[in-house]
Design a protein around this motif. Structure first.
Motif, PDB file in Angstrom:
ATOM      1  N   TYR A 258      -9.604   4.388  -2.790  1.00  0.00           N
ATOM      2  CA  TYR A 258      -9.855   4.901  -1.447  1.00  0.00           C
ATOM      3  C   TYR A 258      -8.925   4.256  -0.418  1.00  0.00           C
ATOM      4  N   PHE A 259      -7.944   3.483  -0.891  1.00  0.00           N
ATOM      5  CA  PHE A 259      -7.017   2.793   0.011  1.00  0.00           C
ATOM      6  C   PHE A 259      -5.583   2.980  -0.480  1.00  0.00           C
ATOM      7  N   ASN A 260      -4.640   2.961   0.468  1.00  0.00           N
ATOM      8  CA  ASN A 260      -3.212   2.999   0.160  1.00  0.00           C
ATOM      9  C   ASN A 260      -2.651   1.584   0.240  1.00  0.00           C
ATOM     10  N   ILE A 261      -2.167   1.070  -0.891  1.00  0.00           N
ATOM     11  CA  ILE A 261      -1.620  -0.280  -0.915  1.00  0.00           C
ATOM     12  C   ILE A 261      -0.223  -0.259  -0.292  1.00  0.00           C
ATOM     13  N   VAL A 262      -0.036  -1.069   0.758  1.00  0.00           N
ATOM     14  CA  VAL A 262       1.250  -1.118   1.455  1.00  0.00           C
ATOM     15  C   VAL A 262       2.025  -2.393   1.135  1.00  0.00           C
TER      16      VAL A 262
ATOM     17  N   GLU B 161       1.862  -6.001  -1.719  1.00  0.00           N
ATOM     18  CA  GLU B 161       1.183  -6.787  -2.748  1.00  0.00           C
ATOM     19  C   GLU B 161       1.985  -8.061  -2.992  1.00  0.00           C
ATOM     20  N   GLY B 162       1.376  -9.223  -2.736  1.00  0.00           N
ATOM     21  CA  GLY B 162       2.053 -10.506  -2.895  1.00  0.00           C
ATOM     22  C   GLY B 162       1.972 -11.026  -4.316  1.00  0.00           C
ATOM     23  N   GLU B 163       2.682 -12.153  -4.518  1.00  0.00           N
ATOM     24  CA  GLU B 163       2.719 -12.726  -5.856  1.00  0.00           C
ATOM     25  C   GLU B 163       1.383 -13.342  -6.253  1.00  0.00           C
ATOM     26  N   ASN B 164       0.644 -13.861  -5.304  1.00  0.00           N
ATOM     27  CA  ASN B 164      -0.637 -14.507  -5.608  1.00  0.00           C
ATOM     28  C   ASN B 164      -1.796 -13.524  -5.714  1.00  0.00           C
ATOM     29  N   GLY B 165      -1.484 -12.253  -5.818  1.00  0.00           N
ATOM     30  CA  GLY B 165      -2.532 -11.240  -5.949  1.00  0.00           C
ATOM     31  C   GLY B 165      -3.055 -10.714  -4.632  1.00  0.00           C
ATOM     32  N   LYS B 166      -2.535 -11.223  -3.523  1.00  0.00           N
ATOM     33  CA  LYS B 166      -2.989 -10.766  -2.212  1.00  0.00           C
ATOM     34  C   LYS B 166      -2.384  -9.401  -1.909  1.00  0.00           C
ATOM     35  N   ILE B 167      -3.200  -8.515  -1.455  1.00  0.00           N
ATOM     36  CA  ILE B 167      -2.740  -7.162  -1.158  1.00  0.00           C
ATOM     37  C   ILE B 167      -3.148  -6.760   0.252  1.00  0.00           C
ATOM     38  N   GLU B 168      -2.354  -5.900   0.837  1.00  0.00           N
ATOM     39  CA  GLU B 168      -2.671  -5.282   2.122  1.00  0.00           C
ATOM     40  C   GLU B 168      -2.704  -3.775   1.909  1.00  0.00           C
ATOM     41  N   SER B 169      -3.728  -3.151   2.437  1.00  0.00           N
ATOM     42  CA  SER B 169      -3.863  -1.712   2.225  1.00  0.00           C
ATOM     43  C   SER B 169      -4.453  -1.049   3.456  1.00  0.00           C
ATOM     44  N   ASN B 170      -4.216   0.242   3.575  1.00  0.00           N
ATOM     45  CA  ASN B 170      -4.765   1.053   4.663  1.00  0.00           C
ATOM     46  C   ASN B 170      -5.830   1.984   4.106  1.00  0.00           C
ATOM     47  N   CYS B 171      -6.933   2.081   4.834  1.00  0.00           N
ATOM     48  CA  CYS B 171      -7.995   3.007   4.442  1.00  0.00           C
ATOM     49  C   CYS B 171      -7.475   4.439   4.535  1.00  0.00           C
TER      50      CYS B 171
ATOM     51  N   ALA C 151      -9.139   7.060   4.889  1.00  0.00           N
ATOM     52  CA  ALA C 151      -9.929   7.878   5.815  1.00  0.00           C
ATOM     53  C   ALA C 151      -9.606   7.589   7.269  1.00  0.00           C
ATOM     54  N   CYS C 152      -9.477   6.297   7.627  1.00  0.00           N
ATOM     55  CA  CYS C 152      -9.297   5.952   9.039  1.00  0.00           C
ATOM     56  C   CYS C 152      -8.043   5.144   9.317  1.00  0.00           C
ATOM     57  N   GLY C 153      -7.354   4.682   8.269  1.00  0.00           N
ATOM     58  CA  GLY C 153      -6.112   3.951   8.472  1.00  0.00           C
ATOM     59  C   GLY C 153      -6.280   2.477   8.780  1.00  0.00           C
ATOM     60  N   THR C 154      -7.483   1.942   8.727  1.00  0.00           N
ATOM     61  CA  THR C 154      -7.712   0.530   9.016  1.00  0.00           C
ATOM     62  C   THR C 154      -6.985  -0.355   7.997  1.00  0.00           C
ATOM     63  N   ARG C 155      -6.263  -1.382   8.489  1.00  0.00           N
ATOM     64  CA  ARG C 155      -5.545  -2.314   7.618  1.00  0.00           C
ATOM     65  C   ARG C 155      -6.505  -3.410   7.158  1.00  0.00           C
ATOM     66  N   ILE C 156      -6.572  -3.624   5.850  1.00  0.00           N
ATOM     67  CA  ILE C 156      -7.467  -4.618   5.266  1.00  0.00           C
ATOM     68  C   ILE C 156      -6.672  -5.481   4.307  1.00  0.00           C
ATOM     69  N   GLN C 157      -6.899  -6.802   4.375  1.00  0.00           N
ATOM     70  CA  GLN C 157      -6.251  -7.758   3.493  1.00  0.00           C
ATOM     71  C   GLN C 157      -7.285  -8.377   2.565  1.00  0.00           C
TER      72      GLN C 157
END
Length: 641
Positions: free
Chosen positions: A12-16, A18-28, A30-36
């Motif tokens: 349900y999210f678009n991954i924008v 992805e770091g080496e330590n598994g950290k990812i940033e993605s946008n919802c 449905a609403c485009g909210t950025r979540i880390q």
């Protein structure tokens, strides 16, 4: 067979990023909210979906359950010779379906749904122990572990009650004033129940939102007096911190004739009892002050006035219903025509196909034939009569019984009845809905009904106009000169004093009443608010003349300015929230008078149906904690909006 494709919250999210330590940033999506978050910890994504996109969250939960549900289908496949899927094998431990953990969201959700059912239907908690009920749960969700009756009765329901009490007490702390409504129900001679007292509180929050909450539902044993009712009210008020805040007490002090709900005379739908039988039934609604024995009504009546004094007022909705009831008794032709109309309606609904009946009533929804009669109030039945008359020709064509066909005279009688009662129906609909309606509506309603009766003429229903007019004057004419009702109506921005035939006299009544309710701080009383330090004047703008300090307006000035404004259709509470700064004294009084309801309460509607639900002939198991269920049912919206 369930799909083997992996279900992930990240779908349900678009991954924008992805770091080496598994950290990812993605946008919802449905609403485009950025979540880390980390890929291995997806709680942030789940929380966002649950709070912002409930439908998508529900879809995700269902998809996650697909493989789990395969465990049940795996059993069916074995019976038909099919092999068990991998998902089904993973749900079984030693051939037994793996149960939900006690804190699993699905386990908690189903338990909550069962509790809602028990509360809304006033079911005995013992239903969860019934074999058939447990078989149904096993069929619908094999992984659910049924909770015990003891847990629901001793922990779950009291926990819900505590939540309601805590929320209500917190809300009442900030309330400047409130009004309470008292509803009393007795079980009657044939019932094992003594009775119940419901105390409902109405208050306006700091942001001018009206709220109502049932403070308590108290079981009563034996005969109850007005002094006992007062004692219970004092105890409840003290427990909820509203001692000294109660502005008015809405409690009917009429004799035993004052039933909250009645039917049109002779109009008995779906095999119900006749009015005479209903009058004799012990399962009837009883208002505060209604005596258990004949002859005690007057004593209780006067006792209520002695206990509550000028703070007690009658419920406008109930008084309006009694006006209609008494007025209809003056026209004997009505009962005959209504009885025949009811027989026709009952026969049609029992024999005509729902599709045809939907066409007759101008709707394709067959549920319409039952929806009008779930509430047996006279206004709901009047709607049924109106629809019956509108579709009379169609119904006569499909009915094969000529003895049920309405004659021209009977149709004329019913049409006159509908015409005469239409404004009463409109007023009753206003004060019987779920929305809180204040007593500011009462004076315009009475004046409008008076005008309607004086301008209407009848040919068939002889006596009904006189009967309604006399009953209206006897029961409701007093509010036209009552300072409280005059003030409430005048402070309603849609009315002000436009209804008055003597504006100057009512202006003086309003001034006197407003002055009585304004809290004036004495000179000796220190201000609770800290005095702000004087602002430093800028040298750059020293050439600009200082604005003179605004002086407080008198009550007369506020009222004059308020009445000069044109009336508006804006909601009264929205208006006074916006105008509280311009009219501080008037808004202070408005915040009191608008807490007084003209409407009935949720607990009264529960009491109306309580006697029918718990009749001995229904062989229904009586809930042991019925007062708790009534309390939660009346406050259902506070728990589950």
């Amino acid at each position: 067979m369930a799909s083997n494709s992996r279900v992930s919250i990240l779908d349900y999210f678009n991954i924008v990023f992805e770091g080496e330590n598994g950290k990812i940033e993605s946008n919802c999506k449905a609403c485009g909210t950025r979540i880390q978050a980390k890929r291995s910890v997806t709680s942030n994504f789940v929380t966002h979906l649950k709070r912002k996109h409930q439908a998508m969250y529900d879809e995700f939960v269902k998809k996650k359950d697909v493989k789990r549900e395969a465990c049940a289908s795996g059993t069916v496949q074995q019976l038909h010779g099919g092999g068990r899927s991998e998902a089904a094998r993973s749900c079984h431990v030693g051939g037994v379906v793996a149960k939900f953990d006690r804190n699993d969201p699905r386990q908690l959700l189903i338990t909550e749904a069962i509790a809602k059912m028990i509360i809304r239907d006033l079911q005995a908690v013992q239903i969860v122990e019934n074999e058939g009920f447990r078989e149904l749960l096993q069929l619908l969700e094999p992984r659910y572990t049924p909770e015990t009756c003891l847990y629901i009765q001793k922990q779950l329901l009291p926990g819900y009650s505590y939540q309601v009490q805590l929320a209500t007490k917190q809300s009442l702390i900030a309330a400047e004033s409130c009004s309470i409504t008292l509803d009393l129900w007795k079980g009657g001679v044939a019932s094992s129940l003594g009775g119940y007292l419901g105390v409902t509180c109405h208050f306006i929050t700091a942001d001018w939102q009206i709220q109502s909450a049932l403070l308590a539902c108290i079981p009563l044993v034996g005969n109850h007096t007005a002094q006992q009712v007062l004692s219970e009210c004092d105890e409840i008020s003290h427990a909820h911190g509203i001692m000294g805040k109660v502005f008015r007490v809405v409690a009917d002090a009429s004799p035993s004739e004052s039933r909250a709900m009645f039917r049109l005379p002779g109009f008995c739908l779906h095999g119900g009892e006749q009015d005479e039988e209903e009058e004799e039934s012990s399962d009837e609604d009883v208002m505060v002050g209604e005596a258990s024995e004949a002859g005690r009504a007057g004593v209780v009546d006067s006792s209520l006035d002695l206990c509550f004094g000028a703070h007690r007022i009658d419920c406008f909705a109930r008084s309006l219903g009694l006006c209609v009831r008494e007025g209809l008794r003056t026209s004997p032709q009505l009962s005959i025509a209504l009885t025949k109309a009811a027989c026709l309606y009952n026969y049609v609904t029992a024999t005509v196909a729902p599709e045809k009946l939907g066409q007759a009533y101008g709707t394709d929804d067959p549920v319409i034939r039952d929806a009008l009669n779930r509430e047996r109030g006279w206004n709901c039945q009047l709607k049924t009569v109106r629809r019956l008359l509108e579709s009379a020709e169609f119904l006569e064509d499909v009915v094969d019984r000529h003895d049920l066909t309405l004659t021209s005279f009977e149709k004329a009688v019913l049409r006159e009845l509908v015409e005469v009662l239409e404004p009463f129906e409109e007023a009753t609909d206003m004060v019987q809905g779920d929305k809180h309606v204040s007593i500011s509506l009462a004076v315009p309603c009475v004046l409008g009904l008076r005008k309607h009766l004086s301008e209407t003429a009848t040919r068939q229903c002889t006596g009904i106009l006189v009967g309604l007019a006399q009953s209206l004057d006897r029961r409701l004419s007093g509010i036209l000169e009552d300072p409280l009702y005059v003030t409430a109506t005048a402070l309603d921005p849609q009315f002000k004093l436009t209804w008055s035939s003597d504006t100057e006299r009512h202006r003086q009544v309003l001034l006197k009443e407003v002055a009585k309710h304004i809290q004036v701080r004495s000179p000796q009383e220190p201000s609770q608010e800290p005095t702000p330090p004087p602002s430093k004047r800028s040298k750059l703008f020293s050439f600009i003349k200082q604005r003179p300090a605004s002086q407080a307006k008198s009550i007369e000035q506020e009222l004059a300015t308020y009445l000069l404004e044109e009336p508006t259709e804006e909601d009264s509470l929205h208006y006074w929230k916006r105008k509280a700064t311009d009219f501080p004294q008037l808004s202070q009084v408005a915040k009191k008078v608008f807490t007084v309801p003209a409407t009935t309460t949720p607990v009264e509607n529960i009491f109306k149906n309580l006697g029918k639900i718990l009749r001995p002939e229904r062989c229904r198991l009586l809930p042991k904690n019925l007062e708790t269920l009534i309390y939660l049912k009346a406050n259902y919206r506070l728990l589950w909006t």
